[in-house]
Write a protein that holds these residues in place. Structure first.
Motif, mmCIF file in Angstrom:
data_model
loop_
_atom_site.group_PDB
_atom_site.id
_atom_site.type_symbol
_atom_site.label_atom_id
_atom_site.label_comp_id
_atom_site.label_asym_id
_atom_site.label_seq_id
_atom_site.Cartn_x
_atom_site.Cartn_y
_atom_site.Cartn_z
ATOM 1 N N GLU A 149 -31.994 29.331 1.600
ATOM 2 C CA GLU A 149 -31.365 29.834 0.373
ATOM 3 C C GLU A 149 -31.342 28.744 -0.692
ATOM 4 O O GLU A 149 -30.747 27.679 -0.505
ATOM 5 N N LYS A 150 -31.991 29.006 -1.821
ATOM 6 C CA LYS A 150 -32.097 28.011 -2.888
ATOM 7 C C LYS A 150 -30.730 27.639 -3.454
ATOM 8 O O LYS A 150 -30.450 26.468 -3.728
ATOM 9 N N GLU A 151 -29.889 28.637 -3.677
ATOM 10 C CA GLU A 151 -28.571 28.354 -4.249
ATOM 11 C C GLU A 151 -27.739 27.498 -3.307
ATOM 12 O O GLU A 151 -27.038 26.574 -3.744
ATOM 13 N N SER A 152 -27.818 27.786 -2.031
ATOM 14 C CA SER A 152 -27.062 27.008 -1.049
ATOM 15 C C SER A 152 -27.589 25.582 -0.976
ATOM 16 O O SER A 152 -26.823 24.626 -0.823
ATOM 17 N N ARG A 153 -28.901 25.444 -1.078
ATOM 18 C CA ARG A 153 -29.481 24.098 -1.058
ATOM 19 C C ARG A 153 -29.022 23.303 -2.278
ATOM 20 O O ARG A 153 -28.686 22.115 -2.178
ATOM 21 N N ALA A 154 -28.994 23.953 -3.430
ATOM 22 C CA ALA A 154 -28.545 23.285 -4.653
ATOM 23 C C ALA A 154 -27.087 22.858 -4.532
ATOM 24 O O ALA A 154 -26.696 21.775 -4.993
ATOM 25 N N GLU A 155 -26.266 23.683 -3.907
ATOM 26 C CA GLU A 155 -24.858 23.334 -3.715
ATOM 27 C C GLU A 155 -24.720 22.144 -2.758
ATOM 28 O O GLU A 155 -23.852 21.283 -2.960
ATOM 29 N N SER A 184 -28.025 26.284 3.753
ATOM 30 C CA SER A 184 -29.154 25.618 3.109
ATOM 31 C C SER A 184 -30.398 25.665 3.987
ATOM 32 O O SER A 184 -31.510 25.902 3.504
ATOM 33 N N ARG A 235 -20.283 32.037 5.108
ATOM 34 C CA ARG A 235 -20.149 31.929 3.651
ATOM 35 C C ARG A 235 -18.692 31.642 3.255
ATOM 36 O O ARG A 235 -18.439 30.889 2.300
#
Length: 201
Positions: A85-91, A81, A62
């Motif tokens: 993890e949805k947030e990581s994928r979005a990033e 991602s 991280r």
């Protein structure tokens, strides 16, 4: 460990470390993600640790999402991602559109997202499909991923490639993916056949 000076040596080092990877070695492997280590080795170690559940490993990955070395940063983003993890994928999706990001890095993002493609990936995948700088392999991967997502939002990009001036193979893949989506959409559509009540003439 003195950073290797040749690609061949780095390859041998990374193979040896992967074979020997155990929780007891995590502290030493984490040492190999420090800034003073060769970027290729740092990147390889991050990818190698993608399945590690050790809290210290996860915390370090991280941290590396903010690393100034783009290869290390991208590896960390992809690892997180790919864990779901949805947030990581979005990033990662957002990072694809970073100004001046090398085509090689964009291609790796396409390959990472295409492992388990989702509707939210379509902006990246359809953009990649139109980007000749990525190379044909990455565009073929994007084509297949769009077809697997199966959403009609991907049709315009697929039709554009299928009817364009790209290679015969890419055009064939695009047409095939478009057909898969259209067939899926048609199968999911409610039937319009009138239902005749029993006894009705």
């Amino acid at each position: 460990l003195d950073p290797a000076k040749t690609p061949e040596s780095r390859f041998l080092i990374m193979n040896s470390l992967e074979v020997a990877q155990t929780p007891e070695l995590y502290p030493r492997l984490l040492d190999l993600t420090k800034p003073e280590i060769d970027p290729s080795i740092r990147t390889g170690v991050v990818i190698m640790l993608k399945n590690a559940t050790d809290p210290a490993v996860q915390a370090r990955i991280r941290e590396l999402v903010n690393d100034p070395e783009r290869r290390v940063k991208l590896a960390a983003m992809m690892v997180l991602s790919e864990t779901g993890e949805k947030e990581s994928r979005a990033e990662l999706q957002k990072y694809y559109f970073t100004d001046s990001l090398p085509a090689e890095h964009r291609a790796r993002i396409v390959q990472s997202l295409s492992l388990t493609p989702e509707v939210s990936d379509l902006k990246v995948l359809t953009t990649a499909l139109d980007d000749a700088s990525l190379g044909e392999e990455a565009r073929l991967v994007a084509t297949g991923a769009i077809g697997r997502v199966g959403d009609p939002a991907g049709l315009a990009a697929l039709d554009r490639i299928a009817q364009g001036n790209d290679s015969a193979e890419l055009k064939k893949w695009a047409a095939s993916a478009a057909k898969v989506i259209r067939d899926k959409t048609a199968a999911a559509a409610p039937s319009t056949t009138p239902v005749i009540a029993p006894g009705a003439s």
